[in-house]
Scaffold this motif. Structure first.
Motif, PDB file in Angstrom:
ATOM      1  N   ALA A  92       0.836  -1.206   0.000  1.00 51.08           N
ATOM      2  CA  ALA A  92       0.000   0.000   0.000  1.00 51.08           C
ATOM      3  C   ALA A  92       0.871   1.256   0.000  1.00 51.08           C
ATOM      4  O   ALA A  92       0.563   2.242  -0.696  1.00 51.08           O
ATOM      5  CB  ALA A  92      -0.933  -0.005   1.199  1.00 51.08           C
ATOM      6  N   HIS A  93       1.960   1.235   0.768  1.00 53.74           N
ATOM      7  CA  HIS A  93       2.868   2.386   0.796  1.00 53.74           C
ATOM      8  C   HIS A  93       3.508   2.594  -0.577  1.00 53.74           C
ATOM      9  O   HIS A  93       3.617   3.743  -1.058  1.00 53.74           O
ATOM     10  CB  HIS A  93       3.935   2.173   1.864  1.00 53.74           C
ATOM     11  N   CYS A  94       3.935   1.513  -1.206  1.00 56.74           N
ATOM     12  CA  CYS A  94       4.546   1.620  -2.536  1.00 56.74           C
ATOM     13  C   CYS A  94       3.540   2.142  -3.556  1.00 56.74           C
ATOM     14  O   CYS A  94       3.884   2.929  -4.444  1.00 56.74           O
ATOM     15  CB  CYS A  94       5.105   0.267  -2.969  1.00 56.74           C
ATOM     16  N   TRP A  95       2.281   1.708  -3.438  1.00 60.22           N
ATOM     17  CA  TRP A  95       1.238   2.199  -4.337  1.00 60.22           C
ATOM     18  C   TRP A  95       1.052   3.708  -4.138  1.00 60.22           C
ATOM     19  O   TRP A  95       0.936   4.478  -5.109  1.00 60.22           O
ATOM     20  CB  TRP A  95      -0.076   1.484  -4.068  1.00 60.22           C
ATOM     21  N   ALA A  96       1.007   4.166  -2.892  1.00 62.22           N
ATOM     22  CA  ALA A  96       0.823   5.590  -2.615  1.00 62.22           C
ATOM     23  C   ALA A  96       1.981   6.407  -3.185  1.00 62.22           C
ATOM     24  O   ALA A  96       1.776   7.495  -3.754  1.00 62.22           O
ATOM     25  CB  ALA A  96       0.682   5.822  -1.113  1.00 62.22           C
ATOM     26  N   THR A  97       3.204   5.899  -3.031  1.00 67.18           N
ATOM     27  CA  THR A  97       4.370   6.594  -3.566  1.00 67.18           C
ATOM     28  C   THR A  97       4.327   6.639  -5.084  1.00 67.18           C
ATOM     29  O   THR A  97       4.618   7.680  -5.703  1.00 67.18           O
ATOM     30  CB  THR A  97       5.660   5.897  -3.096  1.00 67.18           C
ATOM     31  N   LEU A  98       3.964   5.534  -5.705  1.00 64.62           N
ATOM     32  CA  LEU A  98       3.852   5.472  -7.165  1.00 64.62           C
ATOM     33  C   LEU A  98       2.788   6.446  -7.667  1.00 64.62           C
ATOM     34  O   LEU A  98       2.977   7.146  -8.669  1.00 64.62           O
ATOM     35  CB  LEU A  98       3.517   4.043  -7.582  1.00 64.62           C
ATOM     36  N   ASP A  99       1.668   6.514  -6.947  1.00 66.38           N
ATOM     37  CA  ASP A  99       0.585   7.405  -7.355  1.00 66.38           C
ATOM     38  C   ASP A  99       1.015   8.866  -7.252  1.00 66.38           C
ATOM     39  O   ASP A  99       0.713   9.677  -8.143  1.00 66.38           O
ATOM     40  CB  ASP A  99      -0.636   7.160  -6.473  1.00 66.38           C
ATOM     41  N   ALA A 100       1.715   9.210  -6.189  1.00 73.18           N
ATOM     42  CA  ALA A 100       2.096  10.605  -5.954  1.00 73.18           C
ATOM     43  C   ALA A 100       3.231  11.068  -6.856  1.00 73.18           C
ATOM     44  O   ALA A 100       3.434  12.288  -7.011  1.00 73.18           O
ATOM     45  CB  ALA A 100       2.497  10.792  -4.495  1.00 73.18           C
ATOM     46  N   SER A 101       3.950  10.141  -7.460  1.00 77.56           N
ATOM     47  CA  SER A 101       5.098  10.526  -8.284  1.00 77.56           C
ATOM     48  C   SER A 101       4.832  10.233  -9.763  1.00 77.56           C
ATOM     49  O   SER A 101       4.415  11.112 -10.519  1.00 77.56           O
ATOM     50  CB  SER A 101       6.358   9.802  -7.800  1.00 77.56           C
ATOM     51  N   THR A 102       5.020   8.988 -10.155  1.00 75.92           N
ATOM     52  CA  THR A 102       4.891   8.621 -11.560  1.00 75.92           C
ATOM     53  C   THR A 102       3.490   8.893 -12.104  1.00 75.92           C
ATOM     54  O   THR A 102       3.327   9.501 -13.172  1.00 75.92           O
ATOM     55  CB  THR A 102       5.239   7.133 -11.746  1.00 75.92           C
ATOM     56  N   LEU A 103       2.457   8.462 -11.387  1.00 76.30           N
ATOM     57  CA  LEU A 103       1.108   8.616 -11.909  1.00 76.30           C
ATOM     58  C   LEU A 103       0.654  10.070 -11.909  1.00 76.30           C
ATOM     59  O   LEU A 103      -0.187  10.454 -12.729  1.00 76.30           O
ATOM     60  CB  LEU A 103       0.135   7.745 -11.118  1.00 76.30           C
ATOM     61  N   ALA A 104       1.185  10.883 -11.021  1.00 80.17           N
ATOM     62  CA  ALA A 104       0.869  12.310 -11.064  1.00 80.17           C
ATOM     63  C   ALA A 104       1.352  12.918 -12.382  1.00 80.17           C
ATOM     64  O   ALA A 104       0.644  13.726 -13.003  1.00 80.17           O
ATOM     65  CB  ALA A 104       1.507  13.019  -9.881  1.00 80.17           C
ATOM     66  N   ALA A 105       2.551  12.514 -12.814  1.00 78.18           N
ATOM     67  CA  ALA A 105       3.083  13.031 -14.077  1.00 78.18           C
ATOM     68  C   ALA A 105       2.275  12.520 -15.266  1.00 78.18           C
ATOM     69  O   ALA A 105       2.002  13.266 -16.216  1.00 78.18           O
ATOM     70  CB  ALA A 105       4.550  12.627 -14.218  1.00 78.18           C
ATOM     71  N   TRP A 106       1.861  11.256 -15.217  1.00 81.61           N
ATOM     72  CA  TRP A 106       1.069  10.710 -16.322  1.00 81.61           C
ATOM     73  C   TRP A 106      -0.337  11.310 -16.334  1.00 81.61           C
ATOM     74  O   TRP A 106      -0.931  11.492 -17.398  1.00 81.61           O
ATOM     75  CB  TRP A 106       1.033   9.183 -16.231  1.00 81.61           C
ATOM     76  N   ARG A 107      -0.865  11.631 -15.178  1.00 82.45           N
ATOM     77  CA  ARG A 107      -2.161  12.314 -15.139  1.00 82.45           C
ATOM     78  C   ARG A 107      -2.064  13.681 -15.816  1.00 82.45           C
ATOM     79  O   ARG A 107      -2.980  14.085 -16.552  1.00 82.45           O
ATOM     80  CB  ARG A 107      -2.630  12.470 -13.700  1.00 82.45           C
ATOM     81  N   ALA A 108      -0.963  14.392 -15.571  1.00 84.45           N
ATOM     82  CA  ALA A 108      -0.789  15.699 -16.203  1.00 84.45           C
ATOM     83  C   ALA A 108      -0.752  15.567 -17.722  1.00 84.45           C
ATOM     84  O   ALA A 108      -1.314  16.407 -18.443  1.00 84.45           O
ATOM     85  CB  ALA A 108       0.495  16.363 -15.685  1.00 84.45           C
ATOM     86  N   ARG A 109      -0.109  14.496 -18.215  1.00 84.43           N
ATOM     87  CA  ARG A 109      -0.091  14.258 -19.661  1.00 84.43           C
ATOM     88  C   ARG A 109      -1.508  14.019 -20.178  1.00 84.43           C
ATOM     89  O   ARG A 109      -1.900  14.536 -21.224  1.00 84.43           O
ATOM     90  CB  ARG A 109       0.778  13.043 -19.982  1.00 84.43           C
TER      91      ARG A 109
END
Length: 322
Positions: free
Chosen positions: A258-275
């Motif tokens: 769950a912690h790794c998912w939260a970190t992934l969401d806040a970093s990588t997925l935040a950038a992909w959401r912006a795209r």
């Protein structure tokens, strides 16, 4: 469309996991950027098998992303690696396999495969063991070469042609009986595994590992045995692969996952959401133990854009279905 114009593609293995702890953690996840992406992107394909398939969904998804047609248990990772390195016999693309040094955990009633990536095998150890075991493989017409990374070797020989093998990621933490290649064609390989276990047991590499409290290397795992495509077939570039969830999922460590998912969401997925918000073409593939879900950012009218903004997909339900 030329592969140079292929939209950016993010592949997320172990987005869900069948372990009890990960299943419990799933419903506590708070992943706002993934939720926004699920609202904005359009499903474009699903690959669903059961969790007894030899090739897990993330490896089948990787094969498809590169333009290959996946055949269960015969993904051509070894043949492609041999071709990239220009190894002898690589041009035919046949009879190749990937040998991963590993530890078989022997219990009272079953043998379980440990995670090779957690063993810390060095290039010096890998090369020393390769020199020792080569003659045993050569007696069965199998040639060994250094592999893509320490602890991996490439093996070539007619014994491997048409042989289906289970991915390492599929077998980790599982009783091995269900995942080992069986039948007459695999009999020489099973004998080699027995010989290697006896040879490695007393090898100085393992003596040194023992002095440092490290897990001994006592066997190998064969995978990636599929035939490569014709040399004339151009492969698409590999997608970006998010590896952050793998270790905790395979250990069924729900809190860490769950912690790794939260970190992934806040970093990588935040950038992909912006795209995605900017309307850029992109592909996202989510993979679990049974299925891979592919989503794409497609043009939509104003009404579709507004509906996407208002949608609140059930992230847990999407991941649980994988």
């Amino acid at each position: 469309m030329p592969f140079s114009r292929t939209p950016p593609h993010l592949l997320i293995p172990f987005a869900s996991h069948a372990g009890v702890a990960c299943r419990m953690a799933l419903h506590e996840l708070d992943l706002p950027h993934l939720q926004a992406l699920l609202a904005r992107l359009t499903p474009s394909g699903e690959d669903r098998q059961d969790d007894t398939s030899l090739s897990p969904p993330h490896e089948r998804a990787l094969a498809r992303a590169r333009g290959l047609t996946p055949v269960d248990g015969q993904l051509p990772w070894a043949a492609l690696a041999a071709r990239e390195r220009g190894l002898p016999g690589a041009d035919d693309g046949q009879g190749w396999g990937l040998l991963t040094l590993c530890h078989w955990q022997v219990g009272l009633s079953e043998v379980v495969l440990g995670d090779p990536q957690q063993m810390g095998i060095t290039a010096r150890e890998s090369d020393a063991l390769l020199a020792v075991v080569k003659p045993f493989f050569e007696e069965d017409g199998l040639a060994l070469f250094p592999g893509p990374q320490p602890g991996q070797w490439l093996v070539h020989g007619t014994l491997l042609e048409g042989l289906a093998t289970a991915s390492v990621d599929r077998a980790i933490g599982q009783p091995l009986a269900a995942w080992l290649p069986m039948g007459d064609a695999a009999r020489p390989l099973r004998r080699l595994q027995n010989e290697m276990q006896m040879l490695l047991y007393t090898h100085p590499v393992n003596d040194e590992r023992a002095t440092h409290g490290m897990t001994p290397i006592n066997s190998f795992w064969l995978s990636g045995t599929g035939p490569a495509p014709a040399k004339a077939q151009a492969l698409a570039p590999a997608p970006e692969i998010a590896t952050q969830l793998r270790e905790s999922a395979l250990q069924d460590d729900g809190a860490s996952w769950a912690h790794c998912w939260a970190t992934l969401d806040a970093s990588t997925l935040a950038a992909w959401r912006a795209r995605a918000d900017a309307g850029q073409p992109m592909t996202l593939t989510l993979c679990g133990p049974r299925a891979a879900l592919r989503l794409e950012n497609r043009p939509r009218g104003l009404g579709g854009w507004l509906r996407a903004r208002l949608r609140k997909p059930d992230v847990a339900a999407v991941l649980e279905a994988l």
